[in-house]
Design an enzyme around this catalytic site. Structure first.
Site, PDB file in Angstrom:
ATOM      1  N   GLU A   1      10.440  -4.626   4.814  1.00 52.07           N
ATOM      2  CA  GLU A   1      10.572  -6.030   4.402  1.00 52.07           C
ATOM      3  C   GLU A   1      10.257  -6.193   2.912  1.00 52.07           C
ATOM      4  O   GLU A   1      10.993  -6.827   2.153  1.00 52.07           O
ATOM      5  CB  GLU A   1       9.593  -6.923   5.187  1.00 52.07           C
ATOM      6  CG  GLU A   1       9.859  -7.005   6.670  1.00 52.07           C
ATOM      7  CD  GLU A   1       9.040  -5.980   7.461  1.00 52.07           C
ATOM      8  OE1 GLU A   1       8.844  -4.849   6.944  1.00 52.07           O
ATOM      9  OE2 GLU A   1       8.637  -6.300   8.578  1.00 52.07           O
TER      10      GLU A   1
ATOM     11  N   GLU B   1      -5.166  -6.604  14.634  1.00 46.83           N
ATOM     12  CA  GLU B   1      -4.661  -5.280  14.259  1.00 46.83           C
ATOM     13  C   GLU B   1      -5.814  -4.264  14.310  1.00 46.83           C
ATOM     14  O   GLU B   1      -5.595  -3.085  14.589  1.00 46.83           O
ATOM     15  CB  GLU B   1      -4.034  -5.311  12.847  1.00 46.83           C
ATOM     16  CG  GLU B   1      -3.125  -4.121  12.562  1.00 46.83           C
ATOM     17  CD  GLU B   1      -2.216  -4.322  11.347  1.00 46.83           C
ATOM     18  OE1 GLU B   1      -1.136  -4.905  11.485  1.00 46.83           O
ATOM     19  OE2 GLU B   1      -2.603  -3.884  10.254  1.00 46.83           O
TER      20      GLU B   1
ATOM     21  N   HIS C   1      -5.702 -32.798  17.570  1.00 48.35           N
ATOM     22  CA  HIS C   1      -4.527 -33.553  18.044  1.00 48.35           C
ATOM     23  C   HIS C   1      -3.435 -32.603  18.507  1.00 48.35           C
ATOM     24  O   HIS C   1      -2.275 -32.995  18.609  1.00 48.35           O
ATOM     25  CB  HIS C   1      -4.018 -34.462  16.928  1.00 48.35           C
ATOM     26  CG  HIS C   1      -5.049 -35.473  16.519  1.00 48.35           C
ATOM     27  ND1 HIS C   1      -5.181 -36.690  17.138  1.00 48.35           N
ATOM     28  CD2 HIS C   1      -6.053 -35.407  15.596  1.00 48.35           C
ATOM     29  CE1 HIS C   1      -6.192 -37.346  16.597  1.00 48.35           C
ATOM     30  NE2 HIS C   1      -6.733 -36.586  15.659  1.00 48.35           N
TER      31      HIS C   1
ATOM     32  N   GLY D   1      -5.054  -1.783   4.817  1.00 48.81           N
ATOM     33  CA  GLY D   1      -4.214  -2.907   4.377  1.00 48.81           C
ATOM     34  C   GLY D   1      -4.859  -4.256   4.634  1.00 48.81           C
ATOM     35  O   GLY D   1      -4.958  -5.103   3.742  1.00 48.81           O
ATOM     36  N   ARG D   2      -5.351  -4.453   5.847  1.00 49.17           N
ATOM     37  CA  ARG D   2      -5.914  -5.771   6.198  1.00 49.17           C
ATOM     38  C   ARG D   2      -7.294  -6.001   5.586  1.00 49.17           C
ATOM     39  O   ARG D   2      -7.855  -7.080   5.705  1.00 49.17           O
ATOM     40  CB  ARG D   2      -5.933  -5.945   7.714  1.00 49.17           C
ATOM     41  CG  ARG D   2      -6.634  -4.817   8.461  1.00 49.17           C
ATOM     42  CD  ARG D   2      -6.315  -4.852   9.946  1.00 49.17           C
ATOM     43  NE  ARG D   2      -6.858  -3.717  10.662  1.00 49.17           N
ATOM     44  CZ  ARG D   2      -6.250  -2.542  10.799  1.00 49.17           C
ATOM     45  NH1 ARG D   2      -5.071  -2.339  10.241  1.00 49.17           N
ATOM     46  NH2 ARG D   2      -6.803  -1.579  11.495  1.00 49.17           N
TER      47      ARG D   2
ATOM     48  N   LYS E   1       9.046  -0.680  14.568  1.00 53.08           N
ATOM     49  CA  LYS E   1       9.702  -0.332  13.292  1.00 53.08           C
ATOM     50  C   LYS E   1      10.768   0.730  13.537  1.00 53.08           C
ATOM     51  O   LYS E   1      11.861   0.677  12.969  1.00 53.08           O
ATOM     52  CB  LYS E   1       8.676   0.236  12.294  1.00 53.08           C
ATOM     53  CG  LYS E   1       7.690  -0.761  11.741  1.00 53.08           C
ATOM     54  CD  LYS E   1       6.839  -0.089  10.657  1.00 53.08           C
ATOM     55  CE  LYS E   1       5.585  -0.878  10.351  1.00 53.08           C
ATOM     56  NZ  LYS E   1       4.643  -0.177   9.484  1.00 53.08           N
TER      57      LYS E   1
ATOM     58  N   LYS F   1       0.842  -1.198   0.000  1.00 59.63           N
ATOM     59  CA  LYS F   1       0.000   0.000   0.000  1.00 59.63           C
ATOM     60  C   LYS F   1       0.882   1.255   0.000  1.00 59.63           C
ATOM     61  O   LYS F   1       0.699   2.158  -0.794  1.00 59.63           O
ATOM     62  CB  LYS F   1      -0.923  -0.027   1.221  1.00 59.63           C
ATOM     63  CG  LYS F   1      -1.861   1.134   1.303  1.00 59.63           C
ATOM     64  CD  LYS F   1      -2.854   0.967   2.435  1.00 59.63           C
ATOM     65  CE  LYS F   1      -3.630   2.275   2.617  1.00 59.63           C
ATOM     66  NZ  LYS F   1      -4.607   2.225   3.688  1.00 59.63           N
TER      67      LYS F   1
HETATM   68  O1  F6P Z   1       1.965  -4.304   9.918  1.00 59.90           O
HETATM   69  C1  F6P Z   1       1.606  -3.013   9.653  1.00 59.90           C
HETATM   70  C2  F6P Z   1       1.121  -2.793   8.266  1.00 59.90           C
HETATM   71  O2  F6P Z   1       1.041  -1.421   8.079  1.00 59.90           O
HETATM   72  C3  F6P Z   1      -0.203  -3.462   7.944  1.00 59.90           C
HETATM   73  O3  F6P Z   1      -1.300  -2.757   8.375  1.00 59.90           O
HETATM   74  C4  F6P Z   1      -0.114  -3.599   6.472  1.00 59.90           C
HETATM   75  O4  F6P Z   1      -1.040  -4.519   6.004  1.00 59.90           O
HETATM   76  C5  F6P Z   1       1.321  -4.067   6.320  1.00 59.90           C
HETATM   77  O5  F6P Z   1       2.016  -3.316   7.288  1.00 59.90           O
HETATM   78  C6  F6P Z   1       1.907  -3.893   4.962  1.00 59.90           C
HETATM   79  O6  F6P Z   1       1.919  -2.566   4.545  1.00 59.90           O
HETATM   80  P1  F6P Z   1       2.132  -2.158   3.035  1.00 59.90           P
HETATM   81  O7  F6P Z   1       1.019  -2.744   2.245  1.00 59.90           O
HETATM   82  O8  F6P Z   1       2.104  -0.661   3.020  1.00 59.90           O
HETATM   83  O9  F6P Z   1       3.458  -2.694   2.604  1.00 59.90           O
END
Ligand code: F6P
Length: 567
Positions: A219, A360, A391, A273-274, A516, A213
């Site tokens: 990462e 979240e 199990h 995002g979620r 972060k 987003k």
């Molecule tokens: O973990 C935090 C967060 O901001 C989530 O809400 C989001 O889904 C994820 O990181 C990934 O963010 P992006 O889509 O901006 O890479």
């Protein structure tokens, strides 16, 4: 100026608090004998059956929960969401994932603008692009068709699409459309995830979709640079244009990264995002794998629940009932966790997805107006498909802590098997457990029953099951693309209902920021120590010691040349 009004100060809340004493005197064993009660606690919508008769609730409990919903202005809050008001107040945004699956002719406005045409522009672009890739008219740098896709993304840019992909993999119609194709997800910044994802892939036939987003997530961006290196070292830098596309709200950064804006698929600030699996975040990789028509079915399923949630009375409204019952369990009965137990291997990744959507969204300690909550909100979600979970952790659920359980099953199997001579089909075997477990939890087994079975005295305490453990059952017709869309939307809205009742903002996520920031400090230190041999400085004793030990073994960077996985 923040309002100090909290839902816990209202009369319906206080009434429910007192009502706990009444419920504590009941046992599900007895509540289940009341057939009228059980009948009232079964709701059916479009072939989906919700049975919540095994909740620790009487009919007057649900009445009281509806009064609580009234006190929380639930109707008004749902309307505000659907009307595109800025209900995500800390980020000053509307929350319109419902627009992502709305039909073309629907009007849904954010800041006075109908967003549905923009949604469909992107969907049409995805359809066109995925058709071209799948048919082989869009080819890679060496002229080969792109049959493998690696979607890079994390959190909401990963878990929803992974859930849906895992669910569709064995749906016969979807599987048929995915023949000869692979979809993989690269999420973790751990280089091992890169290695595992690249294993067996050929850059000539691979398309990389960078999903973020913000297009700033550390990462994802490192993984994107790693994959860019993998492609350009094999095929030359010019190959990136043919082998990398992006999904983002930040098209400026996409271009800066080196991806052609023509190959970028947009979404918008009003998609959390979620809650983004129905945007290009999920639709692009899933359309590449299964074709757009399958994904359209999934969107239609979600849209069907959006209409149900908006227009059905609370008494028969699946997300509202589920949300209210969760509030009852978490805040009033004091059960902090919820187990998500799909009796479906296809839903293997459902619990991990719901973990993010729920935790979240509702893992908050203050009201939407910033007032500390004097009660517990949010729940700990976890789960595994049945029967595997049986199990693993069911011992605790049956005789240890009380964990309200969601049992999710389907009438039809995606992949039926019946062996001649077996007592039942394989799906019936699975579903025997789906139907039995809720009763085992609700009824338990008492010492008298054990005595009657001649269980030795010393084993009676160990073999006793207290019962009275709440659960609910959701039975769906099947797990095809449409039903998967429905299930997703039921949980999304359920979680919103919980947040609306608790009076929190379910659509921001400030709690992920601090870690972060601290990681940035560590990153700088690692760079300095490895390049200049600088000592570890500015951290507490514990972190300094651990960092020093970590750096001791291989103090410098491995080499100046790029290193890629060797698997
Ligand atoms: O973990 C935090 C967060 O901001 C989530 O809400 C989001 O889904 C994820 O990181 C990934 O963010 P992006 O889509 O901006 O890479």
């Amino acid at each position: 100026m923040a309002s100090t009004a909290l839902i816990c100060d209202t009369e319906p809340w206080k009434d429910l608090k007192e009502h706990i004493n009444v419920i504590e005197k009941t046992h599900l064993r007895d509540l289940m004998n009341d057939v009228d009660r059980c009948q009232s606690m079964m709701v059916e919508f479009d072939g989906i059956i919700l049975d919540y008769s095994r909740q620790r609730a009487r009919l007057d409990t649900t009445e009281k929960l509806f009064k609580l919903a009234e006190a929380a202005d639930l109707r008004k809050k749902i309307d505000s969401m659907y009307n595109g008001e800025h209900i995500n107040s800390t980020e000053n945004r509307s929350v319109l994932h419902i627009a992502l699956r709305a039909p073309r002719d629907k009007v849904i406005c954010s800041d006075g603008k109908n967003v549905v045409p923009d949604v469909w522009d992107v969907l049409d672009k995805i359809k066109d692009f995925s058709d071209r890739v799948r048919s082989g008219s869009w080819v890679g740098a060496t002229g080969k068709a792109l049959k493998d896709v690696v979607a890079i993304g994390i959190g909401g840019s990963f878990l929803g699409p992974l859930f849906v992909h895992t669910a569709l993999q064995t749906d016969p119609e979807s599987a048929d459309c995915a023949k000869g194709r692979q979809l993989r997800f690269l999420a973790n910044v751990d280089p091992v995830d890169v290695a595992r994802n690249l294993k067996g892939l050929n850059p000539e036939t691979t398309l990389v979709v960078v999903v973020s987003k913000t297009f700033t997530t550390a990462e994802t961006m490192l993984n994107a640079r790693t994959m860019r290196e993998w492609i350009s070292s094999a095929l030359g830098a010019q190959a990136v244009a043919k082998h990398m596309v992006a999904v983002s709200t930040n098209l400026t950064l996409v271009e800066k990264f080196g991806i052609d804006p023509a190959n970028a698929f947009a979404f918008w600030d009003w998609v959390g995002g979620r809650y983004s699996v129905c945007s290009a975040v999920g639709v692009l990789p899933l359309s590449l794998q299964y074709g757009f028509p399958i994904v359209e079915k999934f969107l239609k399923g979600a849209s069907n629940i959006d209409n149900h949630f908006y227009s059905t009375s609370f008494e028969r409204n699946l997300p509202v009932l589920l949300g209210l019952l969760s509030v009852w369990n978490v805040t009033f009965l004091g059960y902090p966790a919820r187990a998500i137990l799909p009796y479906a291997q296809a839903l293997e990744k459902f619990a991990p997805h719901i973990q993010q959507v729920s935790m979240e969204s509702n893992g908050k300690g203050v009201s939407i107006d910033g007032v500390p909550l004097p009660f517990e909100a949010g729940e700990i979600d976890f789960g595994e498909p049945g029967t595997n979970g049986q199990h693993s952790f069911y011992q605790l659920i049956h005789q240890g802590r009380v964990i309200p359980c969601d049992f999710i099953g389907s009438i039809k199997s995606q992949q039926p098997i019946y062996l001649k001579g077996e007592v039942v089909s394989n799906h019936d075997e699975l579903m025997s457990n789906f139907f039995a477990q809720p009763d085992a939890l609700a009824y338990g087994k008492n010492p008298e029953q054990l005595l009657h079975e001649n269980v030795p005295d010393h084993l009676i305490p160990h073999k006793t099951f207290s019962g009275n453990r709440p659960s609910l059952s959701l039975l769906l017709p099947s797990f095809d693309a449409y039903n998967i869309g429905q299930l997703l939307a039921i949980y999304e809205h359920r979680i919103a209902v919980e947040g609306f009742i608790w009076g929190i903002n379910s659509f921001d996520q400030w709690g992920v920021e601090l870690g972060k920031v601290l990681a940035t400090q560590v990153r700088k230190q690692l760079h300095l120590s490895r390049t200049e041999g600088g000592p570890v400085q500015g951290f507490n004793f514990s972190t300094t010691t651990l960092l020093t030990k970590y750096l001791e073994v291989e103090p410098g960077n491995p080499s100046d040349s790029n290193e890629l996985p060797r698997l």
